[in-house]
Structures are given as C-alpha cells and as structure tokens.
Motif scaffolding. Structure first.
Motif, mmCIF file in Angstrom:
data_model
loop_
_atom_site.group_PDB
_atom_site.id
_atom_site.type_symbol
_atom_site.label_atom_id
_atom_site.label_comp_id
_atom_site.label_asym_id
_atom_site.label_seq_id
_atom_site.Cartn_x
_atom_site.Cartn_y
_atom_site.Cartn_z
ATOM 1 N N GLU A 72 0.816 -1.215 0.000
ATOM 2 C CA GLU A 72 0.000 0.000 0.000
ATOM 3 C C GLU A 72 0.854 1.271 0.000
ATOM 4 O O GLU A 72 0.373 2.335 -0.401
ATOM 5 C CB GLU A 72 -0.932 0.007 1.212
ATOM 6 N N LYS A 73 2.115 1.151 0.442
ATOM 7 C CA LYS A 73 2.992 2.311 0.510
ATOM 8 C C LYS A 73 3.952 2.414 -0.673
ATOM 9 O O LYS A 73 4.682 3.399 -0.798
ATOM 10 C CB LYS A 73 3.797 2.285 1.809
ATOM 11 N N ARG A 75 5.326 3.310 -4.140
ATOM 12 C CA ARG A 75 5.003 4.369 -5.100
ATOM 13 C C ARG A 75 5.489 4.058 -6.512
ATOM 14 O O ARG A 75 4.921 4.542 -7.490
ATOM 15 C CB ARG A 75 5.621 5.691 -4.637
ATOM 16 N N ARG A 98 -4.089 -4.837 -7.714
ATOM 17 C CA ARG A 98 -4.502 -3.442 -7.770
ATOM 18 C C ARG A 98 -5.120 -2.964 -6.450
ATOM 19 O O ARG A 98 -4.983 -1.794 -6.083
ATOM 20 C CB ARG A 98 -5.505 -3.235 -8.907
ATOM 21 N N SER A 99 -5.780 -3.871 -5.732
ATOM 22 C CA SER A 99 -6.431 -3.476 -4.478
ATOM 23 C C SER A 99 -5.427 -3.218 -3.359
ATOM 24 O O SER A 99 -5.750 -2.568 -2.362
ATOM 25 C CB SER A 99 -7.425 -4.551 -4.033
ATOM 26 N N ARG A 100 -4.201 -3.719 -3.529
ATOM 27 C CA ARG A 100 -3.155 -3.485 -2.520
ATOM 28 C C ARG A 100 -2.171 -2.402 -2.947
ATOM 29 O O ARG A 100 -1.641 -1.677 -2.114
ATOM 30 C CB ARG A 100 -2.397 -4.790 -2.236
ATOM 31 N N LEU A 101 -1.913 -2.304 -4.232
ATOM 32 C CA LEU A 101 -0.994 -1.293 -4.738
ATOM 33 C C LEU A 101 -1.730 0.029 -4.937
ATOM 34 O O LEU A 101 -1.706 0.626 -6.017
ATOM 35 C CB LEU A 101 -0.359 -1.776 -6.047
ATOM 36 N N THR A 102 -2.364 0.492 -3.897
ATOM 37 C CA THR A 102 -3.219 1.679 -3.991
ATOM 38 C C THR A 102 -2.432 2.973 -4.108
ATOM 39 O O THR A 102 -2.987 4.003 -4.511
ATOM 40 C CB THR A 102 -4.132 1.761 -2.764
ATOM 41 N N GLY A 103 -1.145 2.944 -3.766
ATOM 42 C CA GLY A 103 -0.334 4.154 -3.859
ATOM 43 C C GLY A 103 0.599 4.170 -5.052
ATOM 44 O O GLY A 103 1.440 5.066 -5.165
ATOM 45 N N GLU A 105 2.288 5.004 -8.286
ATOM 46 C CA GLU A 105 2.262 6.192 -9.133
ATOM 47 C C GLU A 105 3.163 6.077 -10.353
ATOM 48 O O GLU A 105 3.018 6.859 -11.293
ATOM 49 C CB GLU A 105 2.681 7.421 -8.312
ATOM 50 N N PHE A 134 -4.698 0.953 -12.787
ATOM 51 C CA PHE A 134 -4.068 1.953 -11.923
ATOM 52 C C PHE A 134 -4.377 3.368 -12.409
ATOM 53 O O PHE A 134 -3.540 4.021 -13.043
ATOM 54 C CB PHE A 134 -2.562 1.710 -11.856
ATOM 55 N N GLY A 136 -4.400 5.952 -10.761
ATOM 56 C CA GLY A 136 -3.541 6.921 -10.092
ATOM 57 C C GLY A 136 -2.136 6.979 -10.653
ATOM 58 O O GLY A 136 -1.299 7.734 -10.149
#
Length: 327
Positions: A72-73, A75, A98-103, A105, A134, A136
């Motif tokens: 989740e952290k 980038r 995708r549900s865990r790699l929310t950050g 970029e 993704f 984001g």
C-alpha cells in the motif's frame, strides 16, 4: 549493427540502454528475497526493482516481495528480467494486486540491458490493462516494442509517458498519438528502425502534431528515427510546438535538411531546450542553429555528431545515416 551504439566522451562511455538508477525521482532498489525485512528501506522511499535470478523461482520471488513489502505504501515499481511471458505481458499478479498497490504512481516495464536482451526482442503486449487497473498512475515507461499495443482512449492522471524502442510498431505510435491524455506533460517516443519493427510515419503522428488530446504537454521527444528530417519538417509548422518548453529530435538520422526546415518554420525561441544530439549535421549548420537560438536563451544540444556509414553508401543502402538504438 550493435544493440545500441556507444561513444566516448573523454574517459566516459555513454550508452542509451542501461538499468535505471533513479525512477520517478526515487533511487532504484533491487529487491532480494534473502534480505531481512528489517533491513529493507521504507516502501515509499525507493523505486522497487524486481528481477529474480536462477537461484529462486519466479513465483517464490514474487510471493516473497508481496508478502514482505507493505504494498500500500509502494510508489514506484521497475520490472526487469524475466517478467515477460510468452504473450509479452508482465506477470498478471501486478494487475491482480490493484487493491493493494493503492499508492502506485510510477511503473517501468522492461528494464533490461543489452547483455540481458536486445531491445528489439523485449515483448510488451498491450499496456491497456495496466492503465485501467491503476488510474492513479502518473508515470509509465516501457522498454521494448515487439507486440506493443496502446489501445487506450484516455487516462486522466498520466503525466509522463516514455517508450524506449528499437522499433516501435506504427500502430502503437498512432494509438499514443490519438490517445486522450489531458494531464500528460512529457512524452518521449523512440520510434526506431524499420528493420526492427519500426516504420512510424508523420501521418501516424498527425493528432499529436496537431496538438489534440494532450493540452498539458510541455516536452515532446520524437527520437531515434530514420525519418528525423521529415519529422523536423512537420514540426516546423505543427501547432503542438507553440506550447512546448523543450523538444527532442535526438538519436536519429537528422541532417542539414531537417534543421533547415526547422529554422525556416515557426519560431523556436520560446523553447528552453532543443536536443539534437546524435545527428549528422555539417559543422556549418551546427554553428548556424547555435548562433540563431543560443542568444535567445535556448539550450541546444549538438553532442554526438555522427559520420555517415561508408559501407552503406558504397553498397547503395540508403543515405548512410542510422539511429542510435535499433537491434
């Protein structure tokens, strides 16, 4: 032709194809499954480079990474060898997470050097599932070209897109040119050689040159192309140029003809940088463009002047000019 041409500057040898040391403003850190979790950096402080070797199975390596690092952290991710399957697409686990790699970029696909794989043989497939998974994502870089597809109508957040290729499929180039990318600020396309899957024409890039679909674009690189003179002539009157702060026609077969077209076209004095490195310009033309643009504050890069290949000229194979990266 070598995988990528190199040249010496003083005691330094320069190459275009190498592992990234920094990505998305973060230092690249290669994950090792044998390092204690306590010794790993903060998940958001590095660009995690994933490359397993023969000492560990791919599935075990991926499981170790996803089970050890707080996703989740994270980038930025950099995928190296051998994360490309027979279909030319990175491991499906990336999209599945995708549900865990929310950050997430930033993403680099295909961070391979010449010794690992020739750039013309790196299979990529379509990047549409990644961009869809993704929203984001701010930066996407891909190295390769074989099988590359970009059937993406749009992406709201993407700010940087870089495609490093020895032969970018014309359909992929046309898809990128037509895509609606309202936040895109930087676009670099290595178009590559026709013999290695390239062949992009000025017409393929028409929406991009017209300035459609990318209102935030400030840097444009149309690089590594055998038709650099034609691209320069098109850019001489292309609407997109007026909004740019930097323009790159580097790494290709640029000659006096192309620069003459640029100088006869719309003003370029609003640019901060004009990169023409790896070129085939005469010394007189180099002096001319420098004299016309440098006093206006434009930084003109004229390094890596090339000589035409005498063997190609002798055998009647074209004009003797070549791109920096092909095979």
């Amino acid at each position: 032709m070598a995988n990528s041409r190199t040249w010496s500057v003083g005691s330094h040898v320069l190459s275009y194809v190498h592992h990234v040391e920094q990505f998305y403003g973060l230092p690249a850190f290669t994950f090792s499954p044998y390092v204690s979790p306590a010794d790993l950096p903060d998940p958001g402080s590095v660009a995690w480079r994933l490359q397993w070797d023969e000492s560990s199975r791919e599935a075990d390596y991926w499981a170790r990474f996803t089970g050890t690092v707080e996703l989740e952290k994270v980038r930025a991710l950099v995928f190296g060898h051998p994360w490309y399957d027979a279909d030319g697409f990175p491991d499906g686990g990336l999209v599945d997470l995708r549900s865990r790699l929310t950050g997430l970029e930033a993403l680099f696909l295909g961070d391979l050097e010449d010794e690992e794989a020739m750039i013309s043989t790196i299979c990529l497939g379509t990047v549409a599932p990644v961009l869809e998974a993704f929203p984001g994502l701010r930066e996407l870089a891909v190295r390769g070209g074989e099988g590359l597809g970009f059937p993406v109508t749009g992406h709201e957040g993407l700010r940087v897109l870089r495609v490093e290729s020895g032969g970018l499929p014309p359909q992929a180039a046309a898809q990128i040119a037509a895509a609606d990318l309202p936040s895109l600020e930087r676009l670099d396309l290595w178009l590559g050689d026709d013999d290695y899957g390239g062949g992009t024409t000025v017409e393929d890039l028409a929406p991009l040159l017209a300035g459609r679909g990318k209102p935030a674009l400030r840097h444009l690189g149309l690089q590594n192309s055998p038709i650099q003179d034609e691209l320069a002539a098109a850019l001489a009157s292309a609407p997109v140029v007026a909004r740019l702060t930097s323009l790159s026609l580097s790494m290709g077969a640029l000659s006096d003809e192309g620069v003459e077209a640029l100088l006869q076209g719309q003003p370029l004095t609003h640019l901060r940088e004009l990169d023409l490195s790896h070129h085939f310009l005469s010394h007189a033309m180099m002096l001319r463009i420098w004299t016309e643009l440098e006093p206006a504050g434009v930084r003109v890069d004229l390094t890596a002047r090339q000589e035409e290949d005498e063997d190609q000229l002798e055998w009647g194979q074209g004009h003797g000019r070549y791109v920096a990266v092909a095979e």
